[in-house]
Design an enzyme around this catalytic site. Structure first.
Site, short mmCIF file in Angstrom:
data_model
loop_
_atom_site.label_atom_id
_atom_site.label_comp_id
_atom_site.label_asym_id
_atom_site.label_seq_id
_atom_site.Cartn_x
_atom_site.Cartn_y
_atom_site.Cartn_z
N GLU A 173 4.21 -13.66 18.38
CA GLU A 173 5.40 -13.21 19.11
C GLU A 173 6.12 -12.27 18.17
OE1 GLU A 173 5.64 -13.71 22.15
OE2 GLU A 173 4.15 -15.30 22.34
N CYS A 212 15.18 -11.87 18.13
CA CYS A 212 14.17 -10.98 18.71
C CYS A 212 14.61 -10.59 20.12
CB CYS A 212 12.83 -11.68 18.74
SG CYS A 212 12.98 -13.33 19.41
P1 NAD Z 1 8.42 -9.97 9.19
O1 NAD Z 1 7.31 -9.43 10.02
O2 NAD Z 1 8.97 -9.11 8.12
O3 NAD Z 1 7.93 -11.31 8.45
C1 NAD Z 1 7.29 -12.37 9.16
C2 NAD Z 1 6.40 -13.11 8.18
O4 NAD Z 1 5.34 -12.25 7.78
C3 NAD Z 1 7.13 -13.51 6.88
O5 NAD Z 1 6.70 -14.78 6.48
C4 NAD Z 1 6.71 -12.43 5.91
O6 NAD Z 1 6.74 -12.85 4.57
C5 NAD Z 1 5.29 -12.16 6.36
N1 NAD Z 1 4.82 -10.81 5.97
C6 NAD Z 1 5.57 -9.71 5.68
N2 NAD Z 1 4.77 -8.67 5.39
C7 NAD Z 1 3.49 -9.11 5.49
C8 NAD Z 1 2.22 -8.50 5.33
N3 NAD Z 1 2.11 -7.23 5.00
N4 NAD Z 1 1.11 -9.26 5.55
C9 NAD Z 1 1.23 -10.54 5.91
N5 NAD Z 1 2.41 -11.19 6.07
C10 NAD Z 1 3.52 -10.48 5.87
O7 NAD Z 1 9.55 -10.47 10.20
P2 NAD Z 1 11.01 -11.03 9.88
O8 NAD Z 1 11.84 -9.91 9.33
O9 NAD Z 1 10.95 -12.31 9.12
O10 NAD Z 1 11.52 -11.39 11.35
C11 NAD Z 1 12.06 -10.44 12.19
C12 NAD Z 1 11.04 -9.94 13.19
O11 NAD Z 1 10.52 -11.04 13.90
C13 NAD Z 1 11.65 -9.02 14.22
O12 NAD Z 1 10.75 -7.97 14.49
C14 NAD Z 1 11.79 -9.92 15.45
O13 NAD Z 1 11.83 -9.24 16.67
C15 NAD Z 1 10.59 -10.80 15.31
N6 NAD Z 1 10.78 -12.05 16.03
C16 NAD Z 1 10.15 -12.22 17.22
C17 NAD Z 1 10.31 -13.39 17.95
C18 NAD Z 1 9.62 -13.59 19.28
O14 NAD Z 1 9.60 -14.71 19.75
N7 NAD Z 1 9.08 -12.55 19.87
C19 NAD Z 1 11.14 -14.41 17.45
C20 NAD Z 1 11.75 -14.22 16.21
C21 NAD Z 1 11.55 -13.04 15.51
#
Ligand code: NAD
Length: 545
Positions: free
Chosen positions: A293, A327
Site C-alpha cells: 500500500e 497516505c
Molecule cells: P518510505 O517508502 O520512505 O519507507 C517505508 C519503508 O521502506 C521504511 O521502513 C524505509 O526504511 C524503507 N525503505 C526506504 N528506502 C528503501 C529502499 N531503497 N529499499 C528498501 N526499503 C526502503 O515511506 P515513509 O516515508 O515511511 O511513509 C510515507 C509513505 O507511505 C507515503 O508515500 C504514504 O503515502 C505511504 N503510506 C501509504 C499507506 C497506504 O495504506 N496506502 C499508509 C501509510 C503510508
C-alpha cells in the site's frame, strides 16, 4: 490438535477515548509522557527472542523538539538481517504446526494488553517519537492496532471456513497453509498501527516474519515488540531489525526462502522492491507474495450544491490532521467558482484558530513533520509556489526548523489544474485548491481522474443525488476508498477496508480477509471413500450386437 470448532470472541472496534480535561485517560497519558521524557531508552533489535545490541548507537528524538533525546537504538547491518532470517526459519516448523486457536489467543491477548495496560505507553511513544497529538495517537496506535489484531483473528476464521463442496462418495477440503519461507514486513513512519499490523497479519496466519520499521518510528516499534513478547509471540516468529532500507532489501530479496513482502510506504520504494523481486525471480523457492500500500494524491471534489461548512471542515481535518502525513490526506481540492469566496472565507476563519506546537500541549492541533528531509522538501515546494505565476500561497506558508520541524498549515491556490502540487505527493500540511468555472464541471471531473498516478482516497461533496451517482460512476477508478460528503481520511478496520489502486498499491485492503488471504497457500485435499477398482470407464465397453 484442535478438538472442536471454536467461535472466536466477537470483534468490536476499540472505543476511542476522549482525553478531555480531568479525564483519567488524560491524566495517565500526561504522566506517561513525563515519565518517557525523563529517561533515555536503550533500544535493541530482537532476533530469535534475544535482544541484540551492536553498540552502533543512533539518537532518537521528537520531531517537534530536536534537542531532546528520547534514547538510542542499536543500528544493525546485513549480518543481523541474515541472523533474523535464520531465526525466523528455525521458528517456522513449530509455529506453522501450532493450532490456530493458540495463534488467535496470542493476538487477542496483544489487543487487550494494548487497549489496557500498554495504552498510555503506546500512545505516549507515538506522540513523542512521531509527533502526533493525543487524539491522532489514540485512533492510530491504540484503537486501530487493537482493531487490526481482533478483526485479524475474525478474518482468519472466516478464511478457514471457506471450504469447497463435496460430491457423493468423496470429501474435499481446503487447508490454509502458511507460506513456505519467511515474510518481510517493511513498515512506514506515519502509522504505528500499520507498523504493528504488517508483521502481525502474516504471523497470525502462521508465518514467520522479519520486520524492519522506519528509522523515524523505532521508538514506538520498540513498544509494539514489548507487547508481542508479553502476549506470547514465540521467539523467532517476529524478528525486529534496525537496518537501512537498501541493506534490508539486499539480504531479504536475495534469499531463496523469501516468501512475501508486506509493505506500506512510498510508491518509489515499492517499485524498487518489486523490480528487485522480478530480477531475482529464479532464485526463490516459491513466487513471493507482493502486498504493498503506497502513496496517494487524495482529492476533494465539490459541486455548487455542496454543504460549504461540512466541505471546509473536511478540507481542514482531511488535509492538516497529523500534518497531512496520512497516505489518505486530502492534498488537492476542486471547488466551483460560485462557492469559492464563501469557502475561502470559512477556511481562513478556521485556520486562524488552528494552533501549532508540540503535542505534549494538548491544545495543539498541528504538530511537527517527521524529519528534516521532509521539512526541507515541503519548504521548497511552498517557496516555489510563492514564485510561480500559476500558483499562489493563500494561507500559511511559514516554515521553521529551529526547535522542531514545523510547517504551518498551508493552502496553495493553483491556477493550472496540473500544477506540480496538484500532482505530486508532498506528504505534509499543504493543500492545493483548484477553482473551476461551474460550467466546466464535467471537464474538471475528467481532469481530476487523470491527474497524478495515484488512486488511494477521494471525497465528493454534493447535495444532489443525481450528481452523487454521476461522480461516483465517473470516478470509479480514481480511489480505492471513496467518500461521499465526508473527509477522505479516517478509515476504520472492519468498516472501511483500506487500500488504493493504480500507483497507490495492490489494494489488498489491510486488516481484511482479502489481505489475510495473501499470507496463506491453499492445499486442497480430496479423499475418496470407495475408490474405483476398474480403470476403464463405461464408454469403453463394446456395443452390444
Ligand atoms: P518510505 O517508502 O520512505 O519507507 C517505508 C519503508 O521502506 C521504511 O521502513 C524505509 O526504511 C524503507 N525503505 C526506504 N528506502 C528503501 C529502499 N531503497 N529499499 C528498501 N526499503 C526502503 O515511506 P515513509 O516515508 O515511511 O511513509 C510515507 C509513505 O507511505 C507515503 O508515500 C504514504 O503515502 C505511504 N503510506 C501509504 C499507506 C497506504 O495504506 N496506502 C499508509 C501509510 C503510508
Amino acid at each position: 490438535m484442535s478438538k472442536g470448532f471454536f467461535n472466536v470472541p466477537v470483534a468490536v472496534n476499540e472505543p476511542v477515548l476522549g482525553y478531555a480535561p480531568g479525564s483519567q485517560e488524560r491524566r495517565e497519558l500526561q504522566s506517561m509522557l513525563k515519565e518517557l521524557r525523563s529517561r533515555e531508552v536503550d533500544l535493541p533489535m530482537v532476533i530469535g527472542g534475544k535482544e541484540v545490541r551492536t553498540g552502533k548507537l543512533e539518537r532518537i528524538f521528537p520531531p517537534h523538539e530536536i534537542a531532546h533525546t528520547l534514547g538510542y537504538y542499536h543500528q544493525g547491518d546485513a549480518g543481523h538481517v541474515k541472523m533474523a532470517i535464520d531465526a525466523a526459519l528455525s521458528a517456522r516448523e513449530a509455529w506453522a504446526a501450532l493450532s490456530w486457536q493458540h495463534r488467535a489467543s496470542i493476538f487477542l491477548k496483544a489487543a487487550d494488553l494494548l487497549a489496557g495496560p500498554y495504552r498510555a505507553k503506546m500512545n505516549a511513544a507515538t506522540i513523542l517519537g512521531q509527533s502526533k497529538n493525543a487524539f491522532q495517537a489514540e485512533i492510530d496506535s491504540a484503537c486501530e492496532l487493537a482493531d487490526f489484531f481482533r478483526f485479524g483473528v475474525r478474518e482468519m476464521t472466516r478464511i478457514y471456513q471457506m471450504q469447497p463442496e463435496s460430491a457423493k462418495g468423496i470429501w474435499n477440503y481446503n487447508e490454509f497453509r502458511p507460506l513456505e519461507g519467511f515474510v518481510y514486513a517493511l513498515t512506514p513512519f506515519n502509522f504505528t498501527s500499520i507498523a504493528g499490523n504488517l508483521p502481525a497479519a502474516p504471523a497470525l496466519m502462521g508465518n514467520v516474519v522479519v520486520w524492519k520499521p522506519s528509522r523515524t518510528a523505532v521508538y514506538s516499534a520498540g513498544v509494539i515488540m514489548e507487547i508481542f513478547r508479553e502476549a506470547g509471540v514465540p521467539d523467532g516468529v517476529i524478528n525486529l531489525v534496525f537496518v537501512s532500507g537498501p541493506v534490508g532489501a539486499d539480504v531479504v530479496l536475495g534469499h531463496p526462502s523469501f516468501a512475501g513482502i508486506h509493505f506500506t510506504g512510498s510508491t518509489a520504494v515499492f517499485q524498487s522492491v518489486w523490480k528487485k523481486i522480478g530480477e531475482n525471480i529464479r532464485i526463490y523457492n516459491s513466487y513471493p507474495r507482493i502486498v504493498g500500500e503506497t502513496g496517494g494524491k487524495d482529492f476533494i471534489f465539490a459541486d455548487p450544491t455542496a454543504d460549504r461548512q461540512a466541505l471546509t471542515v473536511a478540507m481542514i481535518r482531511g488535509a492538516f490532521e497529523y500534518q497531512g502525513q496520512k497516505c489518505s490526506a486530502a492534498s488537492r481540492a476542486y471547488i466551483p467558482a460560485s462557492i469559492w469566496p464563501d469557502v475561502k472565507e470559512r477556511m481562513g476563519n478556521m485556520l486562524a484558530d488552528v494552533k501549532m506546537g508540540p503535542p505534549e500541549d494538548f491544545t495543539n492541533f498541528v504538530n511537527a513533520v517527521i524529519d528534516e528531509s521532509s521539512f526541507d522538501k515541503l519548504a521548497g515546494f511552498i517557496r516555489q509556489a510563492g514564485k510561480d505565476a500559476d500558483a499562489e500561497v493563500i494561507f500559511g506558508g511559514k516554515c521553521d526548523k529551529s526547535v522542531g520541524y514545523f510547517i504551518e498549515p498551508t493552502v496553495i491556490q493553483a491556477y493550472n489544474p496540473t500544477y506540480v502540487t496538484m500532482e505530486e505527493e508532498l506528504f505534509g500540511p499543504v493543500l492545493t485548491v483548484y477553482v473551476y468555472a461551474d460550467e466546466k464541471l464535467d471537464e474538471t471531473l475528467k481532469i481530476l481522474d487523470q491527474t497524478s498516478i495515484y488512486a488511494l482516497t477521494g471525497a465528493i461533496f454534493s447535495q444532489n443525488r443525481y450528481n452523487i451517482e454521476k461522480y461516483t460512476r465517473v470516478l470509479q477508478n480514481a480511489a480505492g476508498n471513496f467518500y461521499i460528503n465526508d473527509k477522505p481520511t479516517g478509515a476504520v478496520v472492519g468498516q472501511q477496508p483500506f487500500g488504493g489502486a493504480r500507483g497507490s498499491g495492490t489494494n489488498d485492503k489491510a486488516g481484511s480477509l482479502f489481505n489475510m488471504m495473501r499470507w496463506v497457500n491453499i492445499r486442497t485435499i480430496k479423499e475418496t471413500f470407495n475408490p474405483p477398482h476398474q480403470y476403464l470407464y463405461p464408454n469403453f465397453a463394446p456395443d452390444e450386437n
